[in-house]
Design a protein around this motif. Structure first.
Motif, short mmCIF file in Angstrom:
data_model
loop_
_atom_site.label_atom_id
_atom_site.label_comp_id
_atom_site.label_asym_id
_atom_site.label_seq_id
_atom_site.Cartn_x
_atom_site.Cartn_y
_atom_site.Cartn_z
N LYS A 10 0.84 -1.18 -0.01
CA LYS A 10 -0.03 0.14 -0.02
C LYS A 10 0.91 1.01 0.05
CE LYS A 10 -3.82 -2.34 2.51
NZ LYS A 10 -4.41 -2.39 3.72
N MET A 11 2.01 1.08 0.68
CA MET A 11 2.92 2.26 0.56
C MET A 11 3.83 2.34 -0.45
SD MET A 11 3.87 2.19 4.70
CE MET A 11 4.55 3.68 4.89
N VAL A 12 3.40 1.28 -1.47
CA VAL A 12 4.57 1.29 -2.63
C VAL A 12 5.94 0.85 -2.12
CG1 VAL A 12 5.02 2.03 -5.02
CG2 VAL A 12 3.01 2.90 -3.82
N MET A 13 6.15 -0.11 -1.59
CA MET A 13 7.45 -0.30 -1.08
C MET A 13 7.89 -1.82 -1.37
SD MET A 13 8.73 2.14 1.03
CE MET A 13 8.51 3.58 1.92
N GLU A 14 9.07 -2.04 -1.33
CA GLU A 14 9.63 -3.38 -1.71
C GLU A 14 9.45 -4.20 -0.52
OE1 GLU A 14 11.45 -0.78 -1.81
OE2 GLU A 14 12.27 -0.54 -4.00
N PRO A 15 8.82 -5.68 -0.61
CA PRO A 15 8.51 -6.44 0.56
C PRO A 15 10.06 -6.72 1.34
CG PRO A 15 8.26 -7.65 -1.24
CD PRO A 15 8.41 -6.07 -1.88
N GLU A 16 11.24 -6.71 0.63
CA GLU A 16 12.33 -7.01 1.02
C GLU A 16 13.09 -6.08 2.13
OE1 GLU A 16 11.70 -9.22 -2.77
OE2 GLU A 16 11.64 -6.91 -2.19
N ARG A 17 12.42 -4.97 2.37
CA ARG A 17 12.78 -3.88 3.24
C ARG A 17 12.54 -4.41 4.42
NH1 ARG A 17 14.67 0.99 1.20
NH2 ARG A 17 13.95 1.31 -1.03
N VAL A 18 11.66 -5.51 4.78
CA VAL A 18 11.32 -6.10 6.04
C VAL A 18 11.66 -7.48 6.24
CG1 VAL A 18 9.58 -6.60 7.86
CG2 VAL A 18 9.46 -4.34 6.43
N GLU A 19 12.43 -7.86 7.28
CA GLU A 19 12.77 -9.47 7.31
C GLU A 19 12.69 -9.63 8.74
OE1 GLU A 19 17.03 -11.71 6.46
OE2 GLU A 19 16.25 -10.39 4.89
N VAL A 35 21.81 -4.88 6.36
CA VAL A 35 22.26 -3.60 6.07
C VAL A 35 22.74 -3.36 4.48
CG1 VAL A 35 23.58 -1.40 6.43
CG2 VAL A 35 22.60 -3.09 8.21
N ALA A 36 23.74 -4.32 4.04
CA ALA A 36 24.02 -4.40 2.57
C ALA A 36 22.73 -4.60 1.75
CB ALA A 36 25.23 -5.52 2.43
N ARG A 37 22.03 -5.33 1.96
CA ARG A 37 20.79 -5.61 1.11
C ARG A 37 20.09 -4.62 0.84
NH1 ARG A 37 21.05 -10.68 3.50
NH2 ARG A 37 19.21 -10.26 5.03
N ILE A 38 19.67 -3.66 2.01
CA ILE A 38 19.03 -2.69 1.94
C ILE A 38 19.82 -1.47 1.43
CG2 ILE A 38 17.92 -0.61 3.26
CD1 ILE A 38 16.24 -3.42 3.52
N THR A 39 21.14 -1.26 1.50
CA THR A 39 21.65 -0.29 0.62
C THR A 39 21.77 -0.60 -0.79
OG1 THR A 39 23.24 0.04 2.78
CG2 THR A 39 24.09 0.75 0.60
#
Length: 218
Positions: A175-184, A204-208
């Motif tokens: 709903k926020m137009v965000m990648e699901p990978e941002r939460v783990e 952190v490297a994956r998020i970067t």
């Protein structure tokens, strides 16, 4: 530690709290409204983690309390110059002590992380993820006890229930137009203090690599 308090005026009788409570501390009355049984309650907060209306709280632990902590962290706008900001919600029984012991042993992890202890991952409400993303955090890492057949969760199924709610969090991000990978969600035993810093750094490297939260530019 207090027992959960219910604002029954706003309760929609969705039954999530009664179905998810690991200890059967909530029954339903004839209308479907939860009936607390304090003698069974272990005060893990799983009930308010699953409540979509946020009508459940504790005197010393609430949705608003953690939300306020999330919003108070300074999140810089310049991703390239100042790096990402990662929110870590760490179970206070295993994950948080593991981080504490890692620090005592001279281990370090990314300075871009901001850590908030939570009573149990079962208490994590999707609104906290939404709050973090709205604030501009680039990623959220949920650190909790091991679950499954060899579970180590102090509240039996708290971490497992959090993992089942992944779809709710994914919907929030969508709903926020965000990648699901941002939460783990990551399982951490209390004796894994030597490896957890590297696992945090990998996240952190994956998020970067994904890049900045688009809300930073708003």
């Amino acid at each position: 530690t207090s027992h959960p308090l219910f604002n029954f005026v706003r309760c929609t009788q969705c039954k999530r709290c009664t179905e998810e409570c690991p200890f059967g501390a909530l029954d339903d009355d004839e209308k479907g409204t939860p009936k607390p049984n304090p003698s069974r309650c272990r005060r893990c907060g799983t009930c308010f983690g699953g409540c979509p209306e946020r009508v459940i709280s504790f005197a010393d632990y609430s949705i608003d309390q953690i939300s306020s902590m999330i919003r108070e962290v300074a999140v810089p706008k310049d991703f390239k110059k100042e790096g990402p900001r990662i929110l870590i919600l760490a179970c206070e029984n295993d994950a948080y002590p593991a981080l504490d012991m890692a620090g005592l042993r001279g281990k370090s992890w990314s300075p871009y992380c901001r850590i908030i202890p939570v009573r149990c991952l079962g208490s994590v409400n999707a609104i906290w993820v939404a709050d973090a993303m709205s604030k501009g955090y680039d990623g959220v890492l949920l650190l909790g006890c091991k679950y499954g057949d060899d579970y180590q969760c102090h509240f039996v199924k708290g971490s497992e229930i959090c993992s089942r709610r992944a779809d709710n969090i994914a919907d929030t991000l969508k709903k926020m137009v965000m990648e699901p990978e941002r939460v783990e969600q990551m399982e951490v035993a209390i004796d894994e203090y030597d490896s957890v810093p590297d696992r945090i750094n990998d996240f952190v490297a994956r998020i970067t690599a994904i890049g900045p939260n688009p809300f930073k530019s708003m």
